[in-house]
Design an enzyme around this catalytic site. Sequence first.
Site: not given
Ligand code: AP5
Length: 216
Positions: A13, A88, A127, A160, A171
């Site tokens: 994402k 979420r 990552r 991270r 997660r």
């Molecule tokens: P990346 O693009 O970073 O993936 P992502 O889907 O953004 O993953 P995140 O781990 O950031 O999502 P998340 O939803 O768990 O975390 P968030 O920060 O929102 O890609 C991942 C890896 O894959 C990278 O190395 C990239 O290079 C590689 N890659 C990408 N595309 C690729 C492809 N096509 N092919 C191969 N490799 C590829 O949330 C973190 C925490 O915050 C949550 O756990 C929660 O505690 C809290 N939080 C955030 N939002 C909320 C909410 N709305 N409600 C409650 N808690 C929340």
Amino acid sequence: MILALFGPPGSGKGTQAKQLIETLGIPQLSTGDMLREAIKQDLPLGIKAKEFMNKGQLVPDALMIELIKERMQEKDCEKGFLLDGFPRTVAQAEALDEMLSGQGLKLDHVVSFQVKERELVDRLAGRIVCSSCGASYHVKTKPPKAEGICDICGGTVIKRDDDKADVVQARLDTFMEATAPVEEYYHKKGRLKKIDALGNESEVLGRILGIINIEA
Ligand code: AP5
């Protein structure tokens, strides 16, 4: 345009959001990035959020809804925005619909990233992210040109805290329990668009642009 990227941790994402905001000319509202910034600045929200994030749990809905509500009021959101990591839970999705309809707006598309769990674990295990601009890399498939240094801003590239193996599994479990039902919520409303998020970054981007009817 108001667009939400939906999918499990590691589905890409954040990576796609960075490309899409360039193409669409709208800001990225990443709740994960906002929380990490609050942690960095030692704000009360950050202190509270950290205990949930480091256990792979969701931050309580009330805090997240308030956070996104305030961000949506900012001037750069006037022409639309891209939501990354919100909503979420079904409660967040309902609150978002209410906030938007109160302003005569609606969510145009919810793009759901489909990736198998084994691939998610590989992506998250490798990552590394820029501690300044948030750019995302992978130690094997997308390393920065100079080790430990961001190609884009020269910032330091780090792992991270929540990408440790035990937190990653928590997660993924949290996603299945609390977040997956959001897909059904939008499916019922006819706004869900599923994409195969395997393949290289530009292939995935092309699929997203195709499904939201934007020419690349
Ligand atoms: P990346 O693009 O970073 O993936 P992502 O889907 O953004 O993953 P995140 O781990 O950031 O999502 P998340 O939803 O768990 O975390 P968030 O920060 O929102 O890609 C991942 C890896 O894959 C990278 O190395 C990239 O290079 C590689 N890659 C990408 N595309 C690729 C492809 N096509 N092919 C191969 N490799 C590829 O949330 C973190 C925490 O915050 C949550 O756990 C929660 O505690 C809290 N939080 C955030 N939002 C909320 C909410 N709305 N409600 C409650 N808690 C929340």
